[in-house]
Design an enzyme around this catalytic site. Structure first.
Site, PDB file in Angstrom:
ATOM      1  N   GLU A 154      -2.546  10.388   0.763  1.00 39.56           N
ATOM      2  CA  GLU A 154      -3.674   9.629   0.822  1.00 39.56           C
ATOM      3  C   GLU A 154      -3.935   9.182   2.062  1.00 39.56           C
ATOM      4  O   GLU A 154      -5.146   8.943   2.392  1.00 39.56           O
ATOM      5  CB  GLU A 154      -3.516   8.785  -0.418  1.00 39.56           C
ATOM      6  CG  GLU A 154      -4.771   7.901  -0.894  1.00 39.56           C
ATOM      7  CD  GLU A 154      -5.258   6.695   0.209  1.00 39.56           C
ATOM      8  OE1 GLU A 154      -6.175   6.402   0.067  1.00 39.56           O
ATOM      9  OE2 GLU A 154      -4.203   6.182   0.889  1.00 39.56           O
ATOM     10  N   GLU A 155      -2.888   8.681   2.605  1.00 41.77           N
ATOM     11  CA  GLU A 155      -3.252   8.007   4.016  1.00 41.77           C
ATOM     12  C   GLU A 155      -3.759   9.032   5.256  1.00 41.77           C
ATOM     13  O   GLU A 155      -4.486   8.446   6.136  1.00 41.77           O
ATOM     14  CB  GLU A 155      -2.273   7.239   4.732  1.00 41.77           C
ATOM     15  CG  GLU A 155      -1.580   6.162   3.505  1.00 41.77           C
ATOM     16  CD  GLU A 155      -2.645   4.930   3.599  1.00 41.77           C
ATOM     17  OE1 GLU A 155      -3.382   4.866   4.159  1.00 41.77           O
ATOM     18  OE2 GLU A 155      -2.251   4.014   3.017  1.00 41.77           O
ATOM     19  N   ASP A 185       0.930  -1.373   0.005  1.00 42.51           N
ATOM     20  CA  ASP A 185       0.018   0.028   0.077  1.00 42.51           C
ATOM     21  C   ASP A 185       0.813   1.134   0.063  1.00 42.51           C
ATOM     22  O   ASP A 185       1.390   1.701   1.000  1.00 42.51           O
ATOM     23  CB  ASP A 185      -1.043  -0.038   1.178  1.00 42.51           C
ATOM     24  CG  ASP A 185      -1.952   0.902   1.139  1.00 42.51           C
ATOM     25  OD1 ASP A 185      -2.112   1.941   0.263  1.00 42.51           O
ATOM     26  OD2 ASP A 185      -2.551   1.109   2.107  1.00 42.51           O
TER      27      ASP A 185
END
Ligand SMILES: *[C@@H]1O[C@H](CO)[C@@H](O)[C@H](O)[C@H]1NC(C)=O
Ligand SMILES: *[C@@H]1O[C@H](CO)[C@@H](O)[C@H](O)[C@H]1NC(C)=O
Length: 421
Positions: free
Chosen positions: A194-195, A159
């Site tokens: 994004e996280e 990820d």
């Protein structure tokens, strides 16, 4: 995309001879004694080495500049036009963003020499930040021959650096095979943040919305771990902070006070037991009680209790679905205590639908959020990538090389499908 054009960093004027990056390097070791017989793809070594470089560089959210700079250099060397799209929070000088290493930027790139005004039809995108903590790269081959069963571990190995590496190699492969008609038909975008908040993708989205003439993107292909399945969509999201105000007193006389903890527990239990919204495709809306706090001592009736909860929304539409869920949640809270419960909710979004009707892919729906919702527009959305979300944020984040190689093939197929070839 004014932000982009203003920030030309490295043009393709470097116009180097095409690098023979696709050349197969011998795997080392005698083929007959390879432990597992598998077909080593011509790009295997490039894929493994690009992925290793990405995972080796620590890039926890808000600290993505080094990995971003790596990609800028990597793609520039391979004849891509590459821009840094700085996020507005970074320091700026009169002539544009500062070269401060800590300034945060997305990496935007496309092949060829068409200069600063590309007209891509398909955006291929993923994110370069990871969750903490950093976990070093580790490969199971220990110097023996690499094969498809080789396990690669490390923070971001799944990820989403597996997606980033597979996407880049897929585009290289299509260019090499001359399957992309016009070079700038495909644009690469690797975003930060994004996280955490999705700020990187939002900055890109805003820039696209402002561009004149408009960017007529047909499709965006988002890379996230989907176990190699093409996602038909993912759940929506909301979160709330709940505060209960009670009345303190001696614990021997509970009827003289009002326990904020008790009210909060009853309210949260009722929330968990209530169907806040379900659908056949996405299942149930789920609520995670992530934080709980209340009271001051065992023998004091608690005056105040708080909780932070996050919900995964199983109903649509994308704009409005989560509002329906939050309204139901508030009704539940009020049914427990009309006056004593305060709440502050970030409404988020309902289920995000993606296109999954493409031949040759297994399909699935995902229970996690992505940047798909942060890129506004009428483009078709695809969500696909190697590795499993079930290991993604954990200590054992890892995937098999063959899953990443399958994803290169999957991205090639999706890009061609999206281009209408
Ligand atoms: C911006 O500049 C100020 C002053 O020069 C500095 O203290 C700060 O750390 C910088 N912020 C970033 C994000 O680089
Ligand atoms: C959804 O919740 C109901 C109970 O409200 C339960 O019976 C059902 O199994 C749940 N469905 C899923 C997919 O978890």
């Amino acid at each position: 995309m004014q932000v982009l054009t203003a920030q030309l960093l490295l043009a393709s004027s470097l116009a180097q001879a095409t690098v023979a990056w696709h050349e197969q390097i011998p795997l080392g070791g005698v083929p007959e004694i390879l432990p597992v017989v598998d077909k080593a793809l011509s790009y295997r070594d490039d894929l493994v080495s690009l992925h290793k470089s990405l995972v080796d560089i620590q890039s926890i959210s808000f600290d993505e500049s080094e990995v971003g700079q790596f990609l800028v250099d990597y793609l520039t060397e391979r004849d891509f036009v590459v821009y840094k799209q700085f996020l507005p929070t970074s320091n700026k000088t009169a002539s544009g963003p500062s070269e401060d290493d800590k300034a945060r930027f997305n990496v935007v790139a496309w092949p060829g020499s068409r200069g600063p005004r590309p007209f891509p039809k398909v955006l291929v995108t993923s994110h370069i930040d990871t969750v903490p903590p950093f976990i070093p790269y580790l490969r199971s081959d220990h110097g023996r021959a690499i094969n498809g069963e080789t396990v690669i571990a490390g923070r971001g190995s799944v990820d989403a650096k597996a997606s980033v590496a597979a996407q880049i190699i897929a585009v290289f492969e299509l260019l090499e095979a001359e399957e992309i008609e016009r070079e700038d038909d495909v644009m690469l975008l690797f975003v930060v943040g994004e996280e955490r908040s999705g700020d990187g993708m939002r900055v890109f989205s805003d820039a696209v919305a402002r561009r004149d003439p408009p960017l007529e993107l047909r499709a965006a292909i988002f890379g996230e771990p989907t176990e190699g399945k093409l996602a038909c969509g993912h759940k929506g999201f909301f979160d709330c902070e709940i505060t209960v105000h009670g009345k303190a007193g001696h614990s021997g006389y509970p009827w003289l006070g009002k326990s904020a903890n008790e009210v909060l527990m009853r309210a949260l239990t009722k929330v968990l037991d209530t169907d806040l919204g379900s659908s056949e495709e996405y299942g149930n809306t789920t609520v995670n009680v992530g934080l709980l706090q209340g009271g001051v001592a065992p023998n004091v009736i608690p005056e105040k209790a708080t909780s932070k909860i996050a919900g995964r929304v199983a109903i649509g539409p994308q704009d409005g679905g989560s509002q329906i869920v939050v309204d139901r949640l508030i009704d539940v809270l009020k049914s427990v205590d009309e006056e004593g419960i305060e709440y502050q909710c970030y409404t988020g979004y309902g289920v995000v639908k993606c296109e999954c009707d493409v031949d040759g892919f297994e399909t699935a729906v995902m229970n996690y959020g992505t940047d798909v919702a942060n890129f506004r527009g009428t483009h078709t959305k695809y969500l696909y990538g190697p590795g499993s979300i079930l290991v993604a944020h954990g200590p054992d984040e890892a995937l098999k090389l063959k899953d990443m190689e399958d994803a290169v093939e999957g991205y090639k197929k999706l890009i061609l499908h999206a281009l209408g070839n």
